[in-house]
Design an enzyme around this catalytic site. Structure first.
Site, PDB file in Angstrom:
ATOM      1  N   HIS A  95       0.857  -1.188   0.000  1.00 20.40           N
ATOM      2  CA  HIS A  95       0.000   0.000   0.000  1.00 20.40           C
ATOM      3  C   HIS A  95       0.896   1.242   0.000  1.00 20.40           C
ATOM      4  O   HIS A  95       1.963   1.250   0.604  1.00 20.40           O
ATOM      5  CB  HIS A  95      -0.913  -0.010   1.226  1.00 20.40           C
ATOM      6  CG  HIS A  95      -1.961   1.053   1.150  1.00 20.40           C
ATOM      7  ND1 HIS A  95      -1.700   2.355   1.494  1.00 20.40           N
ATOM      8  CD2 HIS A  95      -3.247   1.015   0.733  1.00 20.40           C
ATOM      9  CE1 HIS A  95      -2.797   3.078   1.290  1.00 20.40           C
ATOM     10  NE2 HIS A  95      -3.744   2.284   0.832  1.00 20.40           N
ATOM     11  N   GLU A 170      -3.752   2.345  -7.548  1.00 20.66           N
ATOM     12  CA  GLU A 170      -4.104   3.467  -6.673  1.00 20.66           C
ATOM     13  C   GLU A 170      -3.108   4.605  -6.877  1.00 20.66           C
ATOM     14  O   GLU A 170      -2.023   4.598  -6.284  1.00 20.66           O
ATOM     15  CB  GLU A 170      -4.032   3.036  -5.205  1.00 20.66           C
ATOM     16  CG  GLU A 170      -4.999   1.966  -4.815  1.00 20.66           C
ATOM     17  CD  GLU A 170      -5.321   2.035  -3.327  1.00 20.66           C
ATOM     18  OE1 GLU A 170      -6.488   2.267  -3.001  1.00 20.66           O
ATOM     19  OE2 GLU A 170      -4.412   1.886  -2.498  1.00 20.66           O
TER      20      GLU A 170
HETATM   21  P1  PGA Z   1      -9.248   6.246   0.201  1.00 22.27           P
HETATM   22  O1  PGA Z   1      -8.174   5.101   0.495  1.00 22.27           O
HETATM   23  O2  PGA Z   1     -10.458   5.578  -0.344  1.00 22.27           O
HETATM   24  O3  PGA Z   1      -9.480   6.906   1.530  1.00 22.27           O
HETATM   25  O4  PGA Z   1      -8.618   7.177  -0.773  1.00 22.27           O
HETATM   26  C1  PGA Z   1      -7.949   4.100  -0.430  1.00 22.27           C
HETATM   27  C2  PGA Z   1      -6.738   3.331  -0.023  1.00 22.27           C
HETATM   28  O5  PGA Z   1      -5.768   3.957   0.436  1.00 22.27           O
HETATM   29  O6  PGA Z   1      -6.687   2.102  -0.124  1.00 22.27           O
END
Ligand code: PGA
Length: 253
Positions: A95, A170
């Site tokens: 992550h 992401e």
């Molecule tokens: P968020 O987080 O939906 O608060 O942007 C997503 C993540 O970090 O997995």
């Protein structure tokens, strides 16, 4: 195609009773209509409690991180083997908060991926560019992450399969935002998801599920749902709110 929805609580706890209600009312509908899968990733300390809470609800458990080793002198770590033992089936790996706040390298992440797969914990590998940039640069960055993060799997007898890997795209700049400046254009998300899928298919011969994550919520979910390529969503902040959880599970198809 069935969607995957991963709720990442990070180092937070929603009001458990209220969250349980949202899950209770929406999940059966989501699973039945869409044939999808719901995964919840609480902090380590609360995995067993959440397991108890969701008994019989067909929700899968995920961890937010996993160690590089099965056991040993590694203070503070939790192994894939231990997670398997308590009924966890997935773990987020790499992550961006682990990469950028705790300095995790691609080398370390590749060891975590290997350890998870070895212990039959399905890694949800997070990749994404750090700053907003052109799509070509973003893709080069992400491709490089994928090659490094999956390097040990290629080099060992643990084979990469669509059944043992999920990738979450992401873009770091879009996480935990909600601010207009941090909005990701869904076409960019779709472009990157497509690139990742094609790359995994051509280089590793797998048709992996690729999710989008970064400020997904009730306001923007429909703009992402237009793109069939996106295999599901990794949801952070919105996963702490009962109404958001309820809504997301109702509209995702
Ligand atoms: P968020 O987080 O939906 O608060 O942007 C997503 C993540 O970090 O997995």
């Amino acid at each position: 195609m069935s969607k995957l929805v991963v709720f990442n609580w990070k180092m937070n706890l929603p009001i458990l009773s209220s969250w349980k209600e949202a899950i209770k009312s929406s999940t059966p509908l989501f699973l039945k209509r869409r044939g999808g899968e719901v995964i919840v990733c609480p902090p380590f300390t609360h995995i067993s409690k959440v397991k108890e809470l969701l008994k019989g609800k067909e929700i899968r458990l995920g961890a937010q991180d996993v160690s590089i080793k099965d056991e040993g002198a590694l203070t503070g770590e939790v192994s894939a083997k231990m997670l398997k033992d308590i009924g966890v089936s997935y773990s987020i790996v790499g992550h961006s908060e682990r990469r950028h706040i705790f300095g995790e390298t691609d080398e370390l992440i590749s060891k975590k991926i290997k350890s998870a797969i070895k212990n039959k914990i399905k890694p949800i590998l997070c990749v994404g560019e750090k700053v907003k940039t052109s799509k070509e640069r973003a893709w080069n960055f992400v491709k490089n992450q994928l090659v490094k993060d999956l390097s040990l799997i290629q080099a060992t007898s643990y084979k990469l399969q669509a059944t043992n890997l999920v990738v979450a795209y992401e873009p770091v700049w879009s996480i935990s935002g909600g601010e207009p400046a941090k909005k990701v254009n869904p076409t960019h998300a779709n472009y990157m998801v497509g690139k990742i899928k094609f790359f995994l298919n051509t280089s590793y011969k797998i048709r992996a599920t690729v999710l989008y994550g970064g400020s997904v919520n009730s306001k923007n979910i429909k703009s992402f749902l237009k793109y069939k390529n996106i295999g599901g969503f990794l949801v952070g902040s919105a996963s702490l709110n009962r109404k958001e959880v309820d809504y997301l599970l109702k509209v995702i198809k």
